[in-house]
Design a protein around this motif. Structure first.
Motif, PDB file in Angstrom:
ATOM      1  N   GLU A  14      47.042 -17.785 -34.042  1.00 43.44           N
ATOM      2  CA  GLU A  14      47.137 -19.005 -34.861  1.00 43.44           C
ATOM      3  C   GLU A  14      45.904 -19.207 -35.747  1.00 43.44           C
ATOM      4  O   GLU A  14      46.011 -19.582 -36.906  1.00 43.44           O
ATOM      5  N   TRP A  15      44.708 -18.945 -35.159  1.00 41.08           N
ATOM      6  CA  TRP A  15      43.473 -19.195 -35.906  1.00 41.08           C
ATOM      7  C   TRP A  15      43.325 -18.273 -37.121  1.00 41.08           C
ATOM      8  O   TRP A  15      42.552 -18.553 -38.021  1.00 41.08           O
ATOM      9  N   GLU A  16      44.044 -17.164 -37.113  1.00 44.80           N
ATOM     10  CA  GLU A  16      43.943 -16.225 -38.237  1.00 44.80           C
ATOM     11  C   GLU A  16      44.698 -16.720 -39.481  1.00 44.80           C
ATOM     12  O   GLU A  16      44.358 -16.347 -40.603  1.00 44.80           O
ATOM     13  N   MET A  17      45.736 -17.551 -39.248  1.00 45.94           N
ATOM     14  CA  MET A  17      46.657 -17.846 -40.346  1.00 45.94           C
ATOM     15  C   MET A  17      45.991 -18.536 -41.541  1.00 45.94           C
ATOM     16  O   MET A  17      46.162 -18.085 -42.676  1.00 45.94           O
ATOM     17  N   PRO A  18      45.202 -19.613 -41.321  1.00 43.81           N
ATOM     18  CA  PRO A  18      44.558 -20.230 -42.493  1.00 43.81           C
ATOM     19  C   PRO A  18      43.622 -19.264 -43.213  1.00 43.81           C
ATOM     20  O   PRO A  18      43.488 -19.321 -44.442  1.00 43.81           O
ATOM     21  N   LEU A  19      42.995 -18.375 -42.459  1.00 45.28           N
ATOM     22  CA  LEU A  19      42.050 -17.428 -43.063  1.00 45.28           C
ATOM     23  C   LEU A  19      42.798 -16.412 -43.922  1.00 45.28           C
ATOM     24  O   LEU A  19      42.356 -16.049 -45.016  1.00 45.28           O
ATOM     25  N   PHE A  20      43.948 -15.954 -43.426  1.00 40.44           N
ATOM     26  CA  PHE A  20      44.787 -15.045 -44.220  1.00 40.44           C
ATOM     27  C   PHE A  20      45.339 -15.770 -45.446  1.00 40.44           C
ATOM     28  O   PHE A  20      45.325 -15.236 -46.557  1.00 40.44           O
ATOM     29  N   GLU A  21      45.837 -16.989 -45.209  1.00 41.22           N
ATOM     30  CA  GLU A  21      46.525 -17.703 -46.299  1.00 41.22           C
ATOM     31  C   GLU A  21      45.562 -18.188 -47.388  1.00 41.22           C
ATOM     32  O   GLU A  21      45.973 -18.425 -48.517  1.00 41.22           O
ATOM     33  N   ARG A  22      44.292 -18.272 -47.042  1.00 43.93           N
ATOM     34  CA  ARG A  22      43.283 -18.626 -48.053  1.00 43.93           C
ATOM     35  C   ARG A  22      43.163 -17.498 -49.096  1.00 43.93           C
ATOM     36  O   ARG A  22      43.025 -17.749 -50.283  1.00 43.93           O
ATOM     37  N   ASP A  23      43.289 -16.256 -48.617  1.00 48.62           N
ATOM     38  CA  ASP A  23      43.017 -15.119 -49.512  1.00 48.62           C
ATOM     39  C   ASP A  23      44.262 -14.349 -49.964  1.00 48.62           C
ATOM     40  O   ASP A  23      44.172 -13.556 -50.901  1.00 48.62           O
ATOM     41  N   TYR A  24      45.385 -14.563 -49.275  1.00 53.88           N
ATOM     42  CA  TYR A  24      46.585 -13.764 -49.573  1.00 53.88           C
ATOM     43  C   TYR A  24      47.834 -14.633 -49.584  1.00 53.88           C
ATOM     44  O   TYR A  24      47.873 -15.704 -48.969  1.00 53.88           O
ATOM     45  N   VAL A  25      48.858 -14.134 -50.264  1.00 53.69           N
ATOM     46  CA  VAL A  25      50.194 -14.706 -50.108  1.00 53.69           C
ATOM     47  C   VAL A  25      50.809 -13.957 -48.917  1.00 53.69           C
ATOM     48  O   VAL A  25      50.992 -12.737 -48.988  1.00 53.69           O
ATOM     49  N   VAL A  26      51.031 -14.670 -47.820  1.00 58.75           N
ATOM     50  CA  VAL A  26      51.446 -14.011 -46.584  1.00 58.75           C
ATOM     51  C   VAL A  26      52.959 -14.144 -46.390  1.00 58.75           C
ATOM     52  O   VAL A  26      53.493 -15.250 -46.378  1.00 58.75           O
ATOM     53  N   HIS A  27      53.611 -13.005 -46.241  1.00 60.48           N
ATOM     54  CA  HIS A  27      55.059 -12.987 -46.009  1.00 60.48           C
ATOM     55  C   HIS A  27      55.284 -12.610 -44.544  1.00 60.48           C
ATOM     56  O   HIS A  27      54.838 -11.540 -44.103  1.00 60.48           O
ATOM     57  N   LYS A  28      55.977 -13.486 -43.811  1.00 61.97           N
ATOM     58  CA  LYS A  28      56.064 -13.336 -42.347  1.00 61.97           C
ATOM     59  C   LYS A  28      57.375 -12.662 -41.946  1.00 61.97           C
ATOM     60  O   LYS A  28      58.408 -13.305 -41.817  1.00 61.97           O
ATOM     61  N   LEU A  29      57.281 -11.377 -41.726  1.00 61.95           N
ATOM     62  CA  LEU A  29      58.490 -10.588 -41.447  1.00 61.95           C
ATOM     63  C   LEU A  29      59.178 -11.023 -40.147  1.00 61.95           C
ATOM     64  O   LEU A  29      60.398 -11.020 -40.054  1.00 61.95           O
ATOM     65  N   TRP A  30      58.388 -11.404 -39.153  1.00 62.49           N
ATOM     66  CA  TRP A  30      58.989 -11.733 -37.850  1.00 62.49           C
ATOM     67  C   TRP A  30      59.856 -12.999 -37.910  1.00 62.49           C
ATOM     68  O   TRP A  30      60.672 -13.238 -37.028  1.00 62.49           O
ATOM     69  N   LEU A  31      59.675 -13.798 -38.963  1.00 61.57           N
ATOM     70  CA  LEU A  31      60.482 -15.023 -39.081  1.00 61.57           C
ATOM     71  C   LEU A  31      61.796 -14.770 -39.833  1.00 61.57           C
ATOM     72  O   LEU A  31      62.665 -15.647 -39.858  1.00 61.57           O
ATOM     73  N   ALA A  32      61.926 -13.598 -40.448  1.00 62.05           N
ATOM     74  CA  ALA A  32      63.112 -13.328 -41.275  1.00 62.05           C
ATOM     75  C   ALA A  32      64.355 -13.190 -40.400  1.00 62.05           C
ATOM     76  O   ALA A  32      64.341 -12.464 -39.407  1.00 62.05           O
ATOM     77  N   THR A  33      65.419 -13.894 -40.761  1.00 58.30           N
ATOM     78  CA  THR A  33      66.668 -13.750 -39.998  1.00 58.30           C
ATOM     79  C   THR A  33      67.408 -12.492 -40.444  1.00 58.30           C
ATOM     80  O   THR A  33      68.020 -11.803 -39.644  1.00 58.30           O
ATOM     81  N   ASP A  34      67.298 -12.198 -41.734  1.00 56.26           N
ATOM     82  CA  ASP A  34      67.914 -10.970 -42.257  1.00 56.26           C
ATOM     83  C   ASP A  34      66.783 -10.084 -42.782  1.00 56.26           C
ATOM     84  O   ASP A  34      66.316 -10.244 -43.911  1.00 56.26           O
ATOM     85  N   ARG A  35      66.344  -9.165 -41.940  1.00 53.62           N
ATOM     86  CA  ARG A  35      65.159  -8.328 -42.229  1.00 53.62           C
ATOM     87  C   ARG A  35      65.347  -7.503 -43.508  1.00 53.62           C
ATOM     88  O   ARG A  35      64.456  -7.457 -44.359  1.00 53.62           O
ATOM     89  N   ALA A  36      66.533  -6.878 -43.648  1.00 55.56           N
ATOM     90  CA  ALA A  36      66.778  -6.017 -44.812  1.00 55.56           C
ATOM     91  C   ALA A  36      66.720  -6.838 -46.103  1.00 55.56           C
ATOM     92  O   ALA A  36      66.111  -6.426 -47.098  1.00 55.56           O
ATOM     93  N   ARG A  37      67.325  -8.004 -46.069  1.00 50.39           N
ATOM     94  CA  ARG A  37      67.348  -8.852 -47.269  1.00 50.39           C
ATOM     95  C   ARG A  37      65.934  -9.347 -47.596  1.00 50.39           C
ATOM     96  O   ARG A  37      65.502  -9.325 -48.751  1.00 50.39           O
ATOM     97  N   PHE A  38      65.224  -9.766 -46.562  1.00 49.30           N
ATOM     98  CA  PHE A  38      63.847 -10.244 -46.725  1.00 49.30           C
ATOM     99  C   PHE A  38      62.995  -9.149 -47.377  1.00 49.30           C
ATOM    100  O   PHE A  38      62.276  -9.397 -48.347  1.00 49.30           O
ATOM    101  N   LEU A  39      63.134  -7.930 -46.849  1.00 56.26           N
ATOM    102  CA  LEU A  39      62.331  -6.826 -47.384  1.00 56.26           C
ATOM    103  C   LEU A  39      62.724  -6.484 -48.818  1.00 56.26           C
ATOM    104  O   LEU A  39      61.867  -6.152 -49.643  1.00 56.26           O
ATOM    105  N   SER A  40      64.032  -6.578 -49.118  1.00 58.01           N
ATOM    106  CA  SER A  40      64.431  -6.254 -50.496  1.00 58.01           C
ATOM    107  C   SER A  40      63.915  -7.315 -51.462  1.00 58.01           C
ATOM    108  O   SER A  40      63.606  -7.022 -52.612  1.00 58.01           O
ATOM    109  N   GLU A  41      63.739  -8.546 -50.968  1.00 63.68           N
ATOM    110  CA  GLU A  41      63.216  -9.615 -51.835  1.00 63.68           C
ATOM    111  C   GLU A  41      61.696  -9.535 -52.014  1.00 63.68           C
ATOM    112  O   GLU A  41      61.202  -9.578 -53.131  1.00 63.68           O
ATOM    113  N   VAL A  42      60.960  -9.406 -50.888  1.00 63.98           N
ATOM    114  CA  VAL A  42      59.489  -9.461 -51.000  1.00 63.98           C
ATOM    115  C   VAL A  42      58.846  -8.078 -51.132  1.00 63.98           C
ATOM    116  O   VAL A  42      57.745  -7.961 -51.671  1.00 63.98           O
ATOM    117  N   GLY A  43      59.545  -7.026 -50.658  1.00 62.83           N
ATOM    118  CA  GLY A  43      58.976  -5.669 -50.642  1.00 62.83           C
ATOM    119  C   GLY A  43      58.305  -5.254 -51.952  1.00 62.83           C
ATOM    120  O   GLY A  43      57.167  -4.761 -51.934  1.00 62.83           O
TER     121      GLY A  43
END
Ligand code: 8YV
Length: 313
Positions: A14-43
Motif C-alpha cells: 500500500e505504501w508504494e502506491m502514492p510513490l508510484f503514482e507521483r511519478d508514473y501513470v499506473v495501470h493495475k493489471l490485477w484489477l482487470a476483469t477482462d485481462r485481454a481487453r485491458f492489455l489491448s487497451e493500455v498495452g
C-alpha cells in the motif's frame, strides 16, 4: 514532462502506491476483469512493467506492450520473467538482490528451528490442553548437525553463516566450487544430501534447476533428514517429496514455496512432519520497503538515462 505509463502486474504494498503514482501513470493489471481487453487497451502505452518474483512477465505480457523498455521485479528471483523475449526486444530487466538476503536466511532458520524443535506442534500441544495429559515428544538439536545448502549464492551464504553460529557444519553444492568458501563442496544434490542432516534449497528457480531436488535426493537425505525450501517450488519434484514423506524415506519438510502457489497440493497439509509458510521469506516491513525502493530506483534511473542500480539484463 509526461509521466511514463507503468503496468503493475500484481498488488504492491500500500505504501508504494502514492510513490508510484507521483511519478508514473499506473495501470493495475490485477484489477482487470477482462485481462485481454485491458492489455489491448493500455498495452500500446506501456513503457515499464512493475512485477514480482511470482507473477513475473511472460512472453504474452511482454508482447502486449510494444513500447516496453524495462521490466522491474519486486523480488530477487526473476525466473518468471521471459528473459529471452526481453533480450530479443532489447528490454531491460531489474531485480531486488541483497536487500532481502538476511530476512530470507532468517526464514530458513525459523523453519529449521520450528521443525527440529517441534515449535508448531508444541504450540498446538499447549493450546489444546494436551500438555496436562502428557509430554511433547522430544525434538532434535541443531548443534553438531550438518546443513547442506543447495546454491551457495547470497542467500545460501547467509544461511551458512547462521548455521555456523548454531554449531553446525556446512556443506554445499553449486555449479562450481567457490574458492572463497571454507565449506565442503559437493558437485550435486545427491552427494550433498548423503552427508546432510538438513538440506536447504536456496538456489535460483527456472529451467536450469527444475526438479533438482528429486526422489534420488530424498533417498540420499534419509529417514531422519529434514528438507527446507526457501527458493522456488519448481526446484523440487513435489510428487516425489510427497511420496518420500508418505513412505517416511525422509523425516520432515519445511516449505515456504510451492510448485503451484497459492493453490498448493492439499496432500502436503496432511503430514504432521510438514511445516508450511505462504512464500513469506522476504515478508518483513524492512525488506519489503527496501525492495519497493529498489524497484522505483531502477525505474527512475532508467527514465533519467542513468545506469540501473541492479540490472539483470
Ligand atoms: C517475493 C521472492 O515474495 O525475491 C523473491 O524472489 O520470491 C520474494 O521476495 C516475491 O517477489 C513476491 O512478491
Amino acid at each position: 514532462m509526461t509521466k511514463p505509463d507503468v503496468l503493475m502486474v500484481g498488488r504492491y504494498p500500500e505504501w508504494e502506491m502514492p510513490l508510484f503514482e507521483r511519478d508514473y501513470v499506473v495501470h493495475k493489471l490485477w484489477l482487470a476483469t477482462d485481462r485481454a481487453r485491458f492489455l489491448s487497451e493500455v498495452g500500446p502505452a506501456i513503457r515499464a512493467i512493475a512485477t514480482n518474483g511470482v507473477l513475473g512477465a511472460g512472453a504474452e505480457l511482454i508482447d502486449a506492450c510494444p513500447k516496453l523498455e524495462i521490466i522491474a521485479c519486486f523480488g530477487v528471483g526473476f525466473d518468471a520473467i521471459d528473459l529471452d523475449r526481453a533480450r530479443t526486444r532489447g528490454i531491460r530487466v531489474t531485480n531486488t538482490p541483497d536487500v532481502l538476503t538476511e530476512d530470507v536466511a532468517d526464514m530458513a532458520f525459523a523453519l529449521i528451528l520450528a521443525s527440529m524443535r517441534r515449535i508448531v506442534e508444541g504450540e498446538g500441544f499447549v493450546r489444546s490442553g494436551a500438555w496436562t495429559k502428557g509430554a511433547l515428544p522430544l525434538g532434535k538439536s541443531l548443534n553438531g548437525k550438518t546443513l547442506g545448502v543447495i546454491g551457495l549464492g547470497r542467500i545460501g551464504r547467509a544461511i551458512a553463516r547462521r548455521a555456523t553460529a548454531f554449531g553446525m557444519s556446512v556443506a554445499y553444492c553449486d555449479l562450481a566450487e567457490d574458492p572463497e568458501a571454507s565449506h565442503a563442496y559437493f558437485p550435486d544434490p545427491v552427494s550433498l544430501a548423503r552427508v546432510s542432516d538438513i538440506l536447504v534449497a536456496a538456489t535460483a528457480g527456472g529451467a536450469g534447476t527444475k526438479n533438482l531436488v528429486n526422489a534420488a535426493v530424498f533417498e540420499a537425505l534419509g529417514p531422519e533428514g529434514l528438507f527446507v525450501n526457501v527458493s522456488r517450488g519448481t526446484v523440487v519434484d513435489e510428487p516425489a517429496l510427497i511420496a518420500a514423506l508418505e513412505e517416511k524415506r525422509i523425516g520432515a519438510a519445511a516449505l515456504d514455496v510451492f510448485w503451484n502457489e497459492p493453490n498448493i497440493d492439499p496432500r502436503l497439509l496432511g503430514f504432521k512432519t510438514v511445516i508450511v509458510q505462504p512464500h513469506h521469506a522476504s515478508g518483513t516491513v524492512e525488506a519489503r520497503k527496501a525492495m519497493g525502493k529498489l524497484v522505483r530506483d531502477n525505474l527512475a534511473a532508467h527514465f533519467a538515462g542513468r545506469p540501473l542500480p541492479t540490472p539483470v539484463i
